[in-house]
Motif scaffolding. Structure first.
Motif, PDB file in Angstrom:
ATOM      1  N   GLU A 182       0.856  -1.340   0.161  1.00  0.00           N
ATOM      2  CA  GLU A 182      -0.065   0.083   0.064  1.00  0.00           C
ATOM      3  C   GLU A 182       1.010   1.319   0.185  1.00  0.00           C
ATOM      4  O   GLU A 182       1.289   1.608   0.994  1.00  0.00           O
ATOM      5  N   LEU A 183       1.183   1.857  -1.275  1.00  0.00           N
ATOM      6  CA  LEU A 183       1.965   2.970  -1.288  1.00  0.00           C
ATOM      7  C   LEU A 183       1.269   4.400  -1.138  1.00  0.00           C
ATOM      8  O   LEU A 183       1.859   5.095  -0.656  1.00  0.00           O
ATOM      9  N   GLY A 184       0.085   4.223  -1.368  1.00  0.00           N
ATOM     10  CA  GLY A 184      -0.878   5.514  -1.052  1.00  0.00           C
ATOM     11  C   GLY A 184      -0.654   6.302  -2.579  1.00  0.00           C
ATOM     12  O   GLY A 184       0.402   6.316  -3.354  1.00  0.00           O
ATOM     13  N   GLU A 185      -1.639   7.086  -2.893  1.00  0.00           N
ATOM     14  CA  GLU A 185      -1.764   7.865  -4.178  1.00  0.00           C
ATOM     15  C   GLU A 185      -0.597   8.889  -4.157  1.00  0.00           C
ATOM     16  O   GLU A 185      -0.345   9.199  -5.142  1.00  0.00           O
ATOM     17  N   ALA A 186      -0.382   9.571  -2.969  1.00  0.00           N
ATOM     18  CA  ALA A 186       0.730  10.541  -3.315  1.00  0.00           C
ATOM     19  C   ALA A 186       2.013  10.076  -3.578  1.00  0.00           C
ATOM     20  O   ALA A 186       2.608  10.620  -4.345  1.00  0.00           O
ATOM     21  N   ARG A 221      17.471   3.128  -5.759  1.00  0.00           N
ATOM     22  CA  ARG A 221      18.167   4.364  -4.894  1.00  0.00           C
ATOM     23  C   ARG A 221      17.169   5.381  -5.473  1.00  0.00           C
ATOM     24  O   ARG A 221      16.652   6.215  -4.270  1.00  0.00           O
ATOM     25  N   GLU A 222      16.597   5.512  -6.730  1.00  0.00           N
ATOM     26  CA  GLU A 222      15.917   6.551  -6.910  1.00  0.00           C
ATOM     27  C   GLU A 222      14.358   6.393  -6.426  1.00  0.00           C
ATOM     28  O   GLU A 222      13.923   7.422  -5.879  1.00  0.00           O
ATOM     29  N   LEU A 223      13.881   5.227  -6.617  1.00  0.00           N
ATOM     30  CA  LEU A 223      12.531   4.912  -6.169  1.00  0.00           C
ATOM     31  C   LEU A 223      12.582   4.685  -4.610  1.00  0.00           C
ATOM     32  O   LEU A 223      11.387   5.552  -4.063  1.00  0.00           O
ATOM     33  N   SER A 224      13.419   4.470  -3.853  1.00  0.00           N
ATOM     34  CA  SER A 224      13.186   4.238  -2.398  1.00  0.00           C
ATOM     35  C   SER A 224      13.534   5.990  -1.966  1.00  0.00           C
ATOM     36  O   SER A 224      12.993   6.322  -0.795  1.00  0.00           O
ATOM     37  N   GLY A 225      14.223   6.810  -2.522  1.00  0.00           N
ATOM     38  CA  GLY A 225      14.316   8.152  -2.249  1.00  0.00           C
ATOM     39  C   GLY A 225      13.092   8.951  -2.087  1.00  0.00           C
ATOM     40  O   GLY A 225      12.966   9.569  -1.387  1.00  0.00           O
ATOM     41  N   THR A 226      12.393   8.621  -3.263  1.00  0.00           N
ATOM     42  CA  THR A 226      10.953   9.135  -3.586  1.00  0.00           C
ATOM     43  C   THR A 226      10.242   8.646  -2.494  1.00  0.00           C
ATOM     44  O   THR A 226       9.487   9.446  -1.691  1.00  0.00           O
ATOM     45  N   ALA A 227      10.083   7.454  -2.222  1.00  0.00           N
ATOM     46  CA  ALA A 227       9.412   6.864  -0.945  1.00  0.00           C
ATOM     47  C   ALA A 227       9.589   7.215   0.187  1.00  0.00           C
ATOM     48  O   ALA A 227       8.551   7.514   1.169  1.00  0.00           O
ATOM     49  N   VAL A 228      10.813   7.478   0.590  1.00  0.00           N
ATOM     50  CA  VAL A 228      11.267   8.139   1.874  1.00  0.00           C
ATOM     51  C   VAL A 228      10.520   9.509   2.038  1.00  0.00           C
ATOM     52  O   VAL A 228      10.347  10.034   3.105  1.00  0.00           O
ATOM     53  N   GLU A 229      11.034  10.354   0.679  1.00  0.00           N
ATOM     54  CA  GLU A 229      10.292  11.498   0.727  1.00  0.00           C
ATOM     55  C   GLU A 229       9.028  11.776   1.115  1.00  0.00           C
ATOM     56  O   GLU A 229       8.553  12.706   1.879  1.00  0.00           O
ATOM     57  N   VAL A 230       8.110  10.926   0.899  1.00  0.00           N
ATOM     58  CA  VAL A 230       6.811  10.957   1.107  1.00  0.00           C
ATOM     59  C   VAL A 230       6.248  10.161   2.425  1.00  0.00           C
ATOM     60  O   VAL A 230       5.182  10.014   2.526  1.00  0.00           O
ATOM     61  N   LEU A 258       6.663   6.927   3.685  1.00  0.00           N
ATOM     62  CA  LEU A 258       6.398   5.627   3.994  1.00  0.00           C
ATOM     63  C   LEU A 258       6.933   4.991   4.889  1.00  0.00           C
ATOM     64  O   LEU A 258       8.065   5.277   5.444  1.00  0.00           O
ATOM     65  N   SER A 259       6.273   4.075   5.600  1.00  0.00           N
ATOM     66  CA  SER A 259       6.810   3.423   6.807  1.00  0.00           C
ATOM     67  C   SER A 259       8.053   2.370   6.379  1.00  0.00           C
ATOM     68  O   SER A 259       7.998   2.038   5.448  1.00  0.00           O
ATOM     69  N   ALA A 260       8.751   2.190   7.523  1.00  0.00           N
ATOM     70  CA  ALA A 260       9.712   1.170   7.192  1.00  0.00           C
ATOM     71  C   ALA A 260       9.200  -0.098   6.782  1.00  0.00           C
ATOM     72  O   ALA A 260       9.684  -0.666   5.822  1.00  0.00           O
ATOM     73  N   GLU A 261       8.118  -0.717   7.280  1.00  0.00           N
ATOM     74  CA  GLU A 261       7.576  -1.997   6.821  1.00  0.00           C
ATOM     75  C   GLU A 261       6.974  -1.779   5.486  1.00  0.00           C
ATOM     76  O   GLU A 261       7.236  -2.892   4.546  1.00  0.00           O
ATOM     77  N   THR A 262       6.535  -0.750   4.849  1.00  0.00           N
ATOM     78  CA  THR A 262       5.927  -0.316   3.611  1.00  0.00           C
ATOM     79  C   THR A 262       7.305  -0.548   2.656  1.00  0.00           C
ATOM     80  O   THR A 262       7.378  -1.093   1.352  1.00  0.00           O
ATOM     81  N   LEU A 263       8.379   0.434   3.088  1.00  0.00           N
ATOM     82  CA  LEU A 263       9.581   0.502   2.297  1.00  0.00           C
ATOM     83  C   LEU A 263      10.104  -0.837   2.079  1.00  0.00           C
ATOM     84  O   LEU A 263      10.626  -1.112   0.930  1.00  0.00           O
ATOM     85  N   ALA A 264      10.344  -1.826   3.146  1.00  0.00           N
ATOM     86  CA  ALA A 264      10.882  -2.984   2.813  1.00  0.00           C
ATOM     87  C   ALA A 264      10.017  -3.864   2.052  1.00  0.00           C
ATOM     88  O   ALA A 264      10.561  -4.643   1.055  1.00  0.00           O
ATOM     89  N   LYS A 265       8.712  -3.817   2.009  1.00  0.00           N
ATOM     90  CA  LYS A 265       8.006  -4.641   1.011  1.00  0.00           C
ATOM     91  C   LYS A 265       8.085  -4.095  -0.453  1.00  0.00           C
ATOM     92  O   LYS A 265       8.183  -4.788  -1.440  1.00  0.00           O
TER      93      LYS A 265
END
Length: 406
Positions: free
Chosen positions: A21-25, A125-134, A136-143
Motif C-alpha cells: 500500500e503506497l498511497g496515491e501521493a 536508489r531513486e525509487l526508495s529516495g522518493t518513497a522516503v520523501e513521502v 512511507l513506513s519502514a515496513e512498507t519500504l521493505a515490502k
C-alpha cells in the motif's frame, strides 16, 4: 474456469503487489520522476558495463531509455493496483524482445545481466529516495524493496530467455548454412558459388581445407581439438551411402599444422586426405575415398594418412589397366606351378624395391641370401636380358607395386 486462488498462482511480483500500500501521493510523485529515473539508469549502465559503453550512445540510448520507462511504468501500475491478477505480460514480452535484440547485437548474457544489476540498484536508489520523501513506513519500504527486486528478477529472466532463444535460432540457421557450404564444397561447386555460401554462413575461408572421414561416434571428441571453422557433414555422400561416418573439412591443416591434426585423430579410426586450396577440397575428399577403397587395415591407434600411400593410389588408379599390365609382364611365370611362381614373384618384387641388394632382400623375406641368389637365378632364366631393359624394369615395378594391397 476461473482460478480459485489467483494469488497463489500469480508471479512473485504480483503476489508482493497484493500486500503493498503506497498511497496515491507516493504513486503520483513516483510517476512524475519516471523520466529522470530512466535517464539515470541508462547513464549508470553506460558508465559501469563495458559492453554498453558505446552501444547506448545516440538513438540506441534513447530507445533503451524508453524501454526502461515502460518497464518502470508497468511496475508502478502493478504496485498501485494491489491486484495479484495485474498482467505482467507486456513488460515481460518487452524484456524478452530486448534479450533477443542483445543476442543479435553480439552482446553476451553476462553483459545483459550486469546491466540489469546496475539498473536494479539505480532504480531502487531513486525509487526508495522518493518513497522516503513521502513518508512511507519502514515496513512498507521493505515490502516495496522486495517488490522492486522481484520485478527486476522476472524481467532479467525474460531477457535471458530471449537471448538464449535468439542464439539457438540463429545458431540453427547458421548451422544449416554451414551444412549447405560443406555439401557444396564436396560437390565441387564453382568458386563463386562457394564464396557466396561462405559469406551467407558467416564463415571465414581458410587457405586450405583437409578432408577427414571418421565414425560419427568419434566426431565430438575430435572437434574440440580442431579449428572452430571446421565444417562437418553427415549427409549421405557419394561413396559413403548408408555408412555411419562423418566428413570433416579441417581448415589450414597444412605444413607444420598437419602433424597436430594427425595427433588429434590418434586413437580413432580415421582417414586423412591431403590439404588443398579450400575451393578444391573435393580433391582431398575423393582421395580419402580412394584410400579407403584400397582395403588398408586401419589400426585404431593411427589414422590413415593418404600422403603415405600416393604410390599405391597412382598404381591402382586404373584397375583394369593394372591387371592387363600384370598379365603381360608376369607372363613368364605362367608356366610354373602356382606356389613356385608366387615365391619367385615375391622375390622379384623385393629385389626391385631393394635395388638388387641381396642381403636386404633376404632380410625382408626372412630367408638366407643364398636363397635369394638361387631364386633370382631362376627369374633370370625366365626373363633373360629383359631384366636389364629399363622399360621392362619400370613395367615390373608398377605391376608389383600394388601386390601387398591385393
Amino acid at each position: 474456469m476461473a482460478d480459485p486462488d489467483p494469488i497463489r498462482h500469480a508471479s512473485r511480483t504480483a503476489r508482493g503487489a497484493a500486500d503493498l500500500e503506497l498511497g496515491e501521493a507516493a504513486m503520483d510523485l513516483l510517476r512524475s520522476r519516471l523520466v529522470d529515473i530512466a535517464e539515470n539508469t541508462v547513464t549508470a549502465i553506460i558508465a559501469e558495463v563495458p559492453g554498453y559503453t558505446n552501444a547506448l550512445a545516440g538513438p540506441m540510448g534513447a530507445k533503451i531509455e524508453g524501454a526502461v520507462q515502460l518497464a518502470l511504468g508497468g511496475f508502478l501500475r502493478l504496485a498501485s493496483s494491489g491486484d495479484p491478477g495485474t498482467p505482467l505480460t507486456p513488460a515481460l514480452e518487452g524484456a524478452y524482445i530486448l534479450g533477443r535484440g542483445e543476442a543479435r547485437s553480439g552482446r553476451s548474457m553476462d553483459a545483459l545481466l550486469a546491466a540489469y544489476r546496475v539498473g536494479a540498484r539505480v532504480s531502487w536508489r531513486e525509487l526508495s529516495g522518493t518513497a522516503v520523501e513521502v513518508g512511507l513506513s519502514a515496513e512498507t519500504l521493505a515490502k516495496f524493496a522486495e517488490l522492486v527486486f522481484a520485478y527486476i528478477d522476472e524481467l532479467s529472466a525474460a531477457s535471458v530467455a530471449g537471448h538464449t532463444d535468439e542464439l539457438a535460432t540463429s545458431g540453427q540457421v547458421r548451422q544449416r548454412y554451414l551444412q549447405a557450404l560443406a555439401r557444396s564444397l564436396l560437390q565441387g561447386d564453382s568458386a563463386d558459388q562457394l564464396a557466396d555460401r561462405a559469406e551467407r554462413a558467416d564463415w571465414e575461408p581458410p587457405k586450405t581445407l583437409t578432408a577427414v572421414i571418421l565414425p560419427n561416434a568419434h566426431v565430438r571428441g575430435v572437434l574440440a581439438a580442431l579449428d572452430p571453422r571446421t565444417l562437418r557433414t553427415e549427409d549421405e555422400l557419394p561413396g559413403l551411402e548408408k555408412e555411419d561416418v562423418a566428413v570433416l573439412l579441417v581448415p589450414d591443416a597444412h605444413g607444420p599444422a598437419r602433424p597436430a591434426l594427425l595427433r588429434a585423430l590418434r586413437g580413432r579410426q580415421a582417414w586423412v586426405g591431403p590439404d588443398k586450396p579450400w575451393t578444391t577440397v573435393r580433391t582431398s575428399y575423393e582421395r580419402v575415398l580412394r584410400t579407403r577403397d584400397l582395403g588398408l587395415v586401419v589400426e585404431t591407434s593411427t589414422p590413415v594418412d593418404t600422403e603415405h600411400h600416393l604410390a599405391s593410389l597412382v598404381v591402382t588408379s586404373d584397375p583394369a589397366a593394372l591387371e592387363d599390365l600384370r598379365a603381360r609382364v608376369l607372363a613368364p611365370f605362367a608356366k610354373l606351378r602356382p606356389a613356385t611362381a608366387e615365391r619367385l614373384i615375391e622375390t622379384l618384387r623385393e629385389w626391385l624395391l631393394q635395388l638388387g641388394r641381396r642381403d636386404e632382400v633376404a632380410a625382408a623375406l626372412h630367408v638366407h641370401p643364398q636363397t635369394v641368389r638361387y631364386r633370382m637365378g631362376q627369374v633370370r632364366e625366365l626373363f633373360g636380358d629383359l631384366l636389364d631393359d629399363p622399360r621392362t624394369v619400370l613395367d615390373l615395378t608398377i605391376a608389383l607395386a600394388a601386390e601387398p594391397l591385393r
